[in-house]
Design a protein around this motif. Structure first.
Motif: not given
Ligand code: GSH
Length: 231
Positions: A15-17, A20, A55, A70, A218
């Motif tokens: 996860s790039p988020f 970070r 998430k 993030s 992923f």
């Molecule tokens: N806006 C969020 C985005 C976080 C995000 O999209 N995380 C993804 C992994 S890259 C996730 O947990 N996805 C699970 C899902 O969509 O159910 C942030 O900046 O933290």
């Protein structure tokens, strides 16, 4: 076994988020316990820690209520640990401009990559590739303006936008390879190319940026759980 770390971090390698948050924790030399999440089968800990979005990343600091998102987490860390490697500039206008471009990256740039994956037809994919290239060229201009001839968006040191954009570089390279086009290259974005190589080898990010196998796993998980649209 319990952990003595003040900071617990729920994330996943690809996860790039989440990356970070790891990048900032490393920049600030903060020790943390890394709790790896399986997004294909979410844990009770994730669901209760981030009930709104469900998430990663999530940060739990000293058993206080969890934080998610993030950008919010990295700003929190910057405020809590201001003495070691500040990432946001001290000038309010500079800070505001950094946040503006971070929002652009999150709302206008990164979503195009998911759109590219989900778009089934060749013509649709080509249109998205064109948008990705145009928006990367805009980010090249932003880099030139922010870096003022120095190494990073943040100047001499890695700053907020280096963290925000830098952690997406693994996916940029992955998408270039799997879709046969160049996003950051000598011809279109020479300054960003030099910056990307610098970020890529930065000590605090070296063990954070996921390898191509991790990204592929992923990607395959996304293809199953969030498939491309039908033609
Ligand atoms: N806006 C969020 C985005 C976080 C995000 O999209 N995380 C993804 C992994 S890259 C996730 O947990 N996805 C699970 C899902 O969509 O159910 C942030 O900046 O933290």
């Amino acid at each position: 076994m319990g952990s003595s770390c003040e900071i617990k971090f729920i994330g996943t390698d690809a996860s790039p988020f989440a990356n970070r948050v790891q990048f900032v924790l490393n920049l600030k030399s903060i020790e943390y316990e890394y709790i790896v999440e399986n997004l294909a089968c979410k844990s009770e800990l994730l669901l209760t820690s981030n009930p709104v979005y469900q998430k990663v990343p999530v940060l739990i600091h000293a058993n206080k209520p969890p934080l998610s998102e993030s950008l919010i987490i990295i700003e929190y860390l910057d405020e809590m640990y201001p003495d070691v490697h500040p990432i946001l500039p001290s000038d309010p206008l500079d800070r505001a401009n950094n946040r503006f471009w971070a929002a652009y990256i999150d709302n206008m740039f990164i979503p195009l990559f998911e759109e590219l994956r989900k778009t089934p037809d060749k013509e649709g994919k080509e249109a998205i590739k064109k948008q990705i290239i145009e928006r990367t060229q805009l980010l090249e201009e932003v880099f030139v303006k922010f870096s003022k001839g120095k190494a990073y968006f943040g100047g001499d040191n890695v700053g907020y936008l280096d963290v925000v954009f830098g952690c997406f570089l693994g996916w940029v390279r992955f998408v270039e390879r799997h879709n046969e086009f160049k996003i950051i290259d000598e011809a279109g974005t020479p300054k960003l190319l030099e910056w990307a190589n610098r970020i890529w080898s930065h000590e605090a990010l070296k063990d954070v940026i996921p390898g191509s196998e991790t990204l592929m796993d992923f990607y395959m998980m996304l293809q199953v759980h969030k498939p491309a649209r039908a033609i």
